[in-house]
Design an enzyme around this catalytic site. Structure first.
Site, PDB file in Angstrom:
ATOM      1  N   ARG A   4       0.842  -1.218   0.000  1.00  0.00           N
ATOM      2  CA  ARG A   4       0.000   0.000   0.000  1.00  0.00           C
ATOM      3  C   ARG A   4       0.868   1.256   0.000  1.00  0.00           C
ATOM      4  O   ARG A   4       0.536   2.258  -0.619  1.00  0.00           O
ATOM      5  CB  ARG A   4      -0.963  -0.004   1.200  1.00  0.00           C
ATOM      6  CG  ARG A   4      -1.721   1.290   1.307  1.00  0.00           C
ATOM      7  CD  ARG A   4      -2.977   1.272   2.176  1.00  0.00           C
ATOM      8  NE  ARG A   4      -2.979   0.382   3.296  1.00  0.00           N
ATOM      9  CZ  ARG A   4      -2.293   0.562   4.435  1.00  0.00           C
ATOM     10  NH1 ARG A   4      -1.548   1.644   4.610  1.00  0.00           N
ATOM     11  NH2 ARG A   4      -2.355  -0.323   5.403  1.00  0.00           N
TER      12      ARG A   4
ATOM     13  N   TYR B 208     -16.644  16.140 -15.988  1.00  0.00           N
ATOM     14  CA  TYR B 208     -17.189  14.778 -15.919  1.00  0.00           C
ATOM     15  C   TYR B 208     -18.242  14.715 -14.801  1.00  0.00           C
ATOM     16  O   TYR B 208     -18.010  15.237 -13.702  1.00  0.00           O
ATOM     17  CB  TYR B 208     -16.043  13.784 -15.668  1.00  0.00           C
ATOM     18  CG  TYR B 208     -16.524  12.403 -15.300  1.00  0.00           C
ATOM     19  CD1 TYR B 208     -17.411  11.723 -16.126  1.00  0.00           C
ATOM     20  CD2 TYR B 208     -16.107  11.781 -14.127  1.00  0.00           C
ATOM     21  CE1 TYR B 208     -17.873  10.455 -15.787  1.00  0.00           C
ATOM     22  CE2 TYR B 208     -16.551  10.519 -13.785  1.00  0.00           C
ATOM     23  CZ  TYR B 208     -17.445   9.860 -14.615  1.00  0.00           C
ATOM     24  OH  TYR B 208     -17.909   8.615 -14.282  1.00  0.00           O
TER      25      TYR B 208
ATOM     26  N   ASP C 241      -7.443  18.600 -15.121  1.00  0.00           N
ATOM     27  CA  ASP C 241      -7.718  17.216 -15.508  1.00  0.00           C
ATOM     28  C   ASP C 241      -7.391  17.099 -16.996  1.00  0.00           C
ATOM     29  O   ASP C 241      -8.044  17.704 -17.844  1.00  0.00           O
ATOM     30  CB  ASP C 241      -9.191  16.900 -15.215  1.00  0.00           C
ATOM     31  CG  ASP C 241      -9.545  15.447 -15.495  1.00  0.00           C
ATOM     32  OD1 ASP C 241      -8.947  14.851 -16.398  1.00  0.00           O
ATOM     33  OD2 ASP C 241     -10.443  14.929 -14.813  1.00  0.00           O
TER      34      ASP C 241
ATOM     35  N   LYS D 146      -8.560   5.803 -19.355  1.00  0.00           N
ATOM     36  CA  LYS D 146      -8.863   6.275 -20.700  1.00  0.00           C
ATOM     37  C   LYS D 146      -7.634   6.083 -21.614  1.00  0.00           C
ATOM     38  O   LYS D 146      -7.203   4.976 -21.806  1.00  0.00           O
ATOM     39  CB  LYS D 146      -9.331   7.722 -20.621  1.00  0.00           C
ATOM     40  CG  LYS D 146     -10.436   7.950 -19.555  1.00  0.00           C
ATOM     41  CD  LYS D 146     -11.686   7.172 -19.904  1.00  0.00           C
ATOM     42  CE  LYS D 146     -12.869   7.413 -18.996  1.00  0.00           C
ATOM     43  NZ  LYS D 146     -12.764   6.984 -17.625  1.00  0.00           N
TER      44      LYS D 146
HETATM   45  O1  P1T Z   1     -13.660   6.528 -14.100  1.00  0.00           O
HETATM   46  P1  P1T Z   1     -12.449   7.018 -13.359  1.00  0.00           P
HETATM   47  O2  P1T Z   1     -11.180   6.333 -13.738  1.00  0.00           O
HETATM   48  O3  P1T Z   1     -12.663   7.070 -11.883  1.00  0.00           O
HETATM   49  O4  P1T Z   1     -12.187   8.542 -13.826  1.00  0.00           O
HETATM   50  C1  P1T Z   1     -13.084   9.579 -13.583  1.00  0.00           C
HETATM   51  C2  P1T Z   1     -12.909  10.659 -14.626  1.00  0.00           C
HETATM   52  C3  P1T Z   1     -12.157  11.773 -14.334  1.00  0.00           C
HETATM   53  N1  P1T Z   1     -11.957  12.765 -15.221  1.00  0.00           N
HETATM   54  C4  P1T Z   1     -12.505  12.705 -16.456  1.00  0.00           C
HETATM   55  C5  P1T Z   1     -12.289  13.839 -17.403  1.00  0.00           C
HETATM   56  C6  P1T Z   1     -13.266  11.607 -16.839  1.00  0.00           C
HETATM   57  O5  P1T Z   1     -13.772  11.576 -18.067  1.00  0.00           O
HETATM   58  C7  P1T Z   1     -13.483  10.543 -15.891  1.00  0.00           C
HETATM   59  C8  P1T Z   1     -14.317   9.353 -16.230  1.00  0.00           C
HETATM   60  N2  P1T Z   1     -15.127   9.527 -17.352  1.00  0.00           N
HETATM   61  C9  P1T Z   1     -16.015   8.602 -17.851  1.00  0.00           C
HETATM   62  C10 P1T Z   1     -16.181   7.378 -17.339  1.00  0.00           C
HETATM   63  C11 P1T Z   1     -16.784   9.039 -19.036  1.00  0.00           C
HETATM   64  O6  P1T Z   1     -17.386   8.208 -19.733  1.00  0.00           O
HETATM   65  O7  P1T Z   1     -16.778  10.248 -19.295  1.00  0.00           O
END
Ligand code: P1T
Length: 393
Positions: A55, A108, A180, A205
């Site tokens: 961790r 998001y 972001d 992503k």
């Molecule tokens: O899903 P996660 O890995 O927890 O990430 C969140 C997140 C943060 N910032 C942006 C710009 C994002 O697009 C996302 C997650 N977005 C999607 C799942 C979506 O379909 O837009």
């Protein structure tokens, strides 16, 4: 800590994964998956090679953190179990009860849920502004503001904000600018170079790139802030597993190749949709019709693989279109090699109340596309047949 002596593609392949030639090591060219949760030591007070418990620190995770820091021109990197885990850890490091965030009004949906429904309960206030105009960001700053939070391009409207101009404002008011960078990835944009203090990624992503591993990353160059984040990450346990770290490292090796193809296909699809009679508007920062096209060119090396468009007609026509596609998967998420498509008002951004969605432009006919790396003619053929069917149900 990283120093950048090679180019992006070289670092994507090699950074953090230099073969280990020390006595007893095997010289692996790929970092092994260190599954051990704990690390034995010979002497009570001396952890072996600095490792104690996974961790806190793990060699496979460390390799990924080193690689990502290099790619974002950052000194430090941390990787998390998801993008939202990364966001949560940044928020608890920067804010306490009574503090205030100025955030881009297009984010998001899950990030807004975290701000509005979770951190709000701990006494954190948020003001949403249209950050395409940097002056609005400054106007929203209060004595208790600590953080400015932007996505650029934003999700799902692909609005672009001027990172340099906003960074000048946050410096003046001694605030932390969090950017972001999920949509463009470090291949196309490096917000730290433009003045941001912290870069966040959903590595689920483009970084992972294959829709098979969830993760998040935080990249920064301030040593004290890094230590604070690392302390909190370990304290709350929001870490990426060794196996997921390996999968993400594997995905990164083809980063440049994937991003070039995503962008090439996105341009072709944007042009196709722009000239289609059933499409009223295409939003892609690479198009000259995009309101911040020049700004996008001035702060990025490219415009990425995500675009949005408005289909003519009603929400029913939008749904008919989406349900008639064969090759595009009707799914949330983005950034994988396969093309994905979705209806933000009913899927990724459905948690935002309808009147707020409509205020910022997320209508029931807005469609978001994550363009994959397939043969573009196959993608255009699929869109074309589904657009024809959208009014024939
Ligand atoms: O899903 P996660 O890995 O927890 O990430 C969140 C997140 C943060 N910032 C942006 C710009 C994002 O697009 C996302 C997650 N977005 C999607 C799942 C979506 O379909 O837009």
């Amino acid at each position: 800590m990283s120093t950048n002596k090679y180019g992006f593609s070289t670092n994507s392949v090699h950074a953090g994964e230099e073969p280990d030639f020390r006595e007893g090591a095997t010289g692996d060219v790929v970092v092994p998956i260190h599954l051990s949760t704990t690390f034995a030591r010979k002497q009570v007070e001396i952890p072996t090679a600095g490792y104690e418990y996974t961790r806190s620190l793990n060699p496979t995770r460390k390799a990924l953190e080193t690689k990502l820091a290099m790619l974002e021109n950052a000194r430090y990197g941390l990787v998390f179990s998801s993008g939202l885990a990364a966001e949560t850890t940044v928020l608890i490091a920067l804010l306490k009860s009574g503090d205030h965030i100025v955030a881009f009004d297009d984010l998001y949906g899950g990030t807004k849920r975290l701000f509005n429904n979770v951190f709000n309960e701990y006494g954190i206030q948020v003001s949403y502004v249209d950050a395409t105009d940097a002056a609005r960001v400054e106007e929203a700053i209060r004595p208790e503001t600590r953080v400015v939070w932007v996505e650029t391009p934003s999700n799902p409207l692909l609005k672009v904000c001027d990172i340099r101009a906003i960074a000048a404002i946050t410096r003046k008011h001694e605030l932390t600018l969090v950017a972001d960078n999920t949509f463009l990835s470090p291949y196309f944009q490096n917000p730290l170079d433009l003045g941001a203090d912290i870069v966040i990624h959903s590595s689920t992503k483009y970084i992972g790139g294959h829709s098979d591993v969830l993760g998040g990353a935080v990249l920064l160059s301030d040593a004290a802030l890094y230590e604070s984040l690392q302390y909190r990450q370990n304290a709350v346990g929001a870490v990426l597993s060794p196996f997921d770290s390996y999968l993400t490292l594997r995905g990164i090796k083809t980063f440049s190749l994937r991003m070039e193809q995503h962008q090439k296909n996105a341009f072709a699809i944007a042009h196709f949709l722009e000239s289609h009679p059933k499409v009223s508007r295409v939003i892609y920062p690479g198009l000259e019709s995009h309101p911040q096209h020049e700004l996008s060119k001035s702060q990025t090396q490219g415009h990425g693989g995500v675009l949005s468009f408005e289909i003519k007609g009603t929400g029913t026509e939008a749904k008919n279109f989406l349900e008639s596609l064969h090759l595009f998967a009707l799914a949330e998420s983005l950034g994988g090699v396969e093309s994905l498509i979705e209806l933000p008002s009913a899927m990724t951004h459905s948690g935002i109340p309808k009147e707020l969605r409509e205020q910022i432009g997320i209508t029931d006919t807005l469609i978001r596309v994550s363009v994959g790396i397939e043969d573009v003619n196959d993608l255009i053929g699929d869109l074309s047949q589904a657009l024809e069917l959208s009014t024939k149900h």
